[in-house]
Design an enzyme around this catalytic site. Sequence first.
Site, PDB file in Angstrom:
ATOM      1  N   SER A 141       0.873  -1.186   0.000  1.00 50.72           N
ATOM      2  CA  SER A 141       0.000   0.000   0.000  1.00 50.72           C
ATOM      3  C   SER A 141       0.901   1.223   0.000  1.00 50.72           C
ATOM      4  O   SER A 141       2.045   1.159   0.485  1.00 50.72           O
ATOM      5  CB  SER A 141      -0.872   0.008   1.258  1.00 50.72           C
ATOM      6  OG  SER A 141      -1.411   1.298   1.477  1.00 50.72           O
ATOM      7  N   TYR A 154      -1.671  -1.311  10.564  1.00 54.79           N
ATOM      8  CA  TYR A 154      -1.849  -1.585   9.129  1.00 54.79           C
ATOM      9  C   TYR A 154      -0.617  -1.129   8.339  1.00 54.79           C
ATOM     10  O   TYR A 154      -0.104  -1.869   7.487  1.00 54.79           O
ATOM     11  CB  TYR A 154      -3.112  -0.864   8.647  1.00 54.79           C
ATOM     12  CG  TYR A 154      -3.419  -1.060   7.190  1.00 54.79           C
ATOM     13  CD1 TYR A 154      -3.891  -2.278   6.728  1.00 54.79           C
ATOM     14  CD2 TYR A 154      -3.239  -0.029   6.279  1.00 54.79           C
ATOM     15  CE1 TYR A 154      -4.173  -2.468   5.378  1.00 54.79           C
ATOM     16  CE2 TYR A 154      -3.529  -0.201   4.937  1.00 54.79           C
ATOM     17  CZ  TYR A 154      -3.996  -1.417   4.487  1.00 54.79           C
ATOM     18  OH  TYR A 154      -4.277  -1.598   3.160  1.00 54.79           O
TER      19      TYR A 154
HETATM   20  P1  NAD Z   1     -11.938  -6.048   0.787  1.00 57.61           P
HETATM   21  O1  NAD Z   1     -12.267  -6.062   2.242  1.00 57.61           O
HETATM   22  O2  NAD Z   1     -12.947  -5.504  -0.157  1.00 57.61           O
HETATM   23  O3  NAD Z   1     -11.502  -7.509   0.318  1.00 57.61           O
HETATM   24  C1  NAD Z   1     -10.615  -8.299   1.084  1.00 57.61           C
HETATM   25  C2  NAD Z   1     -10.943  -9.763   0.850  1.00 57.61           C
HETATM   26  O4  NAD Z   1      -9.998 -10.547   1.601  1.00 57.61           O
HETATM   27  C3  NAD Z   1     -12.347 -10.168   1.353  1.00 57.61           C
HETATM   28  O5  NAD Z   1     -13.031 -10.888   0.343  1.00 57.61           O
HETATM   29  C4  NAD Z   1     -12.066 -11.048   2.564  1.00 57.61           C
HETATM   30  O6  NAD Z   1     -13.046 -12.065   2.767  1.00 57.61           O
HETATM   31  C5  NAD Z   1     -10.694 -11.624   2.192  1.00 57.61           C
HETATM   32  N1  NAD Z   1      -9.969 -12.129   3.372  1.00 57.61           N
HETATM   33  C6  NAD Z   1      -9.827 -11.533   4.578  1.00 57.61           C
HETATM   34  N2  NAD Z   1      -9.158 -12.322   5.418  1.00 57.61           N
HETATM   35  C7  NAD Z   1      -8.841 -13.458   4.724  1.00 57.61           C
HETATM   36  C8  NAD Z   1      -8.156 -14.647   5.068  1.00 57.61           C
HETATM   37  N3  NAD Z   1      -7.663 -14.848   6.292  1.00 57.61           N
HETATM   38  N4  NAD Z   1      -8.001 -15.594   4.105  1.00 57.61           N
HETATM   39  C9  NAD Z   1      -8.515 -15.407   2.863  1.00 57.61           C
HETATM   40  N5  NAD Z   1      -9.193 -14.303   2.497  1.00 57.61           N
HETATM   41  C10 NAD Z   1      -9.356 -13.331   3.422  1.00 57.61           C
HETATM   42  O7  NAD Z   1     -10.575  -5.215   0.687  1.00 57.61           O
HETATM   43  P2  NAD Z   1      -9.842  -4.455  -0.546  1.00 57.61           P
HETATM   44  O8  NAD Z   1      -9.979  -3.005  -0.326  1.00 57.61           O
HETATM   45  O9  NAD Z   1     -10.215  -5.045  -1.847  1.00 57.61           O
HETATM   46  O10 NAD Z   1      -8.335  -4.804  -0.187  1.00 57.61           O
HETATM   47  C11 NAD Z   1      -7.610  -5.844  -0.835  1.00 57.61           C
HETATM   48  C12 NAD Z   1      -6.145  -5.670  -0.514  1.00 57.61           C
HETATM   49  O11 NAD Z   1      -5.698  -4.384  -0.977  1.00 57.61           O
HETATM   50  C13 NAD Z   1      -5.815  -5.699   0.989  1.00 57.61           C
HETATM   51  O12 NAD Z   1      -4.576  -6.364   1.184  1.00 57.61           O
HETATM   52  C14 NAD Z   1      -5.669  -4.226   1.341  1.00 57.61           C
HETATM   53  O13 NAD Z   1      -4.841  -4.032   2.447  1.00 57.61           O
HETATM   54  C15 NAD Z   1      -5.037  -3.706   0.067  1.00 57.61           C
HETATM   55  N6  NAD Z   1      -5.174  -2.265  -0.134  1.00 57.61           N
HETATM   56  C16 NAD Z   1      -6.420  -1.709  -0.208  1.00 57.61           C
HETATM   57  C17 NAD Z   1      -6.510  -0.337  -0.400  1.00 57.61           C
HETATM   58  C18 NAD Z   1      -7.848   0.336  -0.496  1.00 57.61           C
HETATM   59  O14 NAD Z   1      -7.877   1.580  -0.430  1.00 57.61           O
HETATM   60  N7  NAD Z   1      -8.940  -0.391  -0.668  1.00 57.61           N
HETATM   61  C19 NAD Z   1      -5.365   0.451  -0.511  1.00 57.61           C
HETATM   62  C20 NAD Z   1      -4.117  -0.165  -0.423  1.00 57.61           C
HETATM   63  C21 NAD Z   1      -4.026  -1.540  -0.247  1.00 57.61           C
END
Ligand code: NAD
Length: 254
Positions: A141, A154
């Site tokens: 991130s 985080y």
């Molecule tokens: P989201 O919550 O929409 O999706 C995350 C998914 O991960 C969910 O489907 C959840 O069920 C699954 N998950 C959680 N724990 C799990 C486990 N133990 N085993 C298997 N699956 C699991 O989140 P998102 O925003 O799509 O984020 C996805 C990734 O991107 C994450 O790593 C997040 O840190 C990263 N990220 C997101 C953003 C943002 O702004 N959305 C920015 C930077 C990085």
Amino acid sequence: MRLLDKVCIITGAGSGIGQSAAVRFGAEQAIVVVADIDREKGEETAQAIASAGGRAVFVHADVTNPESAKAMVDETIRLYGRIDVLFNNAGISGVGMLHEIEPDAWDRVMNVNIRGVYLPSKYAIPPMMERRSGSIINMSSCIAEIGLARRASYAATKGAVLSLTKSMQVDYAPYGIRVNALLPGTIMTPFVENYLKTSYDDPAAAIESLKKRQLSGELGRPDDVANAAVFLASDESKFMMGSPLYIDGGVVFG
Ligand code: NAD
């Protein structure tokens, strides 16, 4: 057809960025292994890919659990005989100033966001080494590089994922494996919507203030990151090794 016949595991593919990437990978003719701890959402993603004429299978996986992570890899090998791409996307949020974070909450975010990259990689790498080929995409991130209020646990995980990516790249380059990291800015997904709702009295005002931090003036969409993941999964990025790829609307420079 930038991913024609590539066998791609995407963790956390039931929602947000992972779901968007799974659909994009499917449209590029990949064979997508949709892995998620949430069975219902994961099955929905696999269905969406199949309905659009793509190839996908849902595999239930908890990336923090060694047996489950190994079973995900074993099932992929059993079905398709190889793994071309592992996208370590699953992640959860952690909110609070350091002194406010309870030890259990700290451990939870470390477990999913760091151990959840380590375990799937541990089991997927040996078959990649055997074939002397593979692309691993780790979800970091932009928070790995900038300070944001109340995100200590985080941020620590995403910095760790970036460091891990570089070490992995050095170790596995001799085996033909590329390891790169994605560094998204704020992308509107259920993860961010939930964070805004639980952390701010006025989520709409928080969104406006987040937008002001971006050079783009806008927040990102899951597709913005999914497109970058397609690129890192494809052979188009064959000269990228250990790279941080920013998809952040310029927030790192804003
Ligand atoms: P989201 O919550 O929409 O999706 C995350 C998914 O991960 C969910 O489907 C959840 O069920 C699954 N998950 C959680 N724990 C799990 C486990 N133990 N085993 C298997 N699956 C699991 O989140 P998102 O925003 O799509 O984020 C996805 C990734 O991107 C994450 O790593 C997040 O840190 C990263 N990220 C997101 C953003 C943002 O702004 N959305 C920015 C930077 C990085």
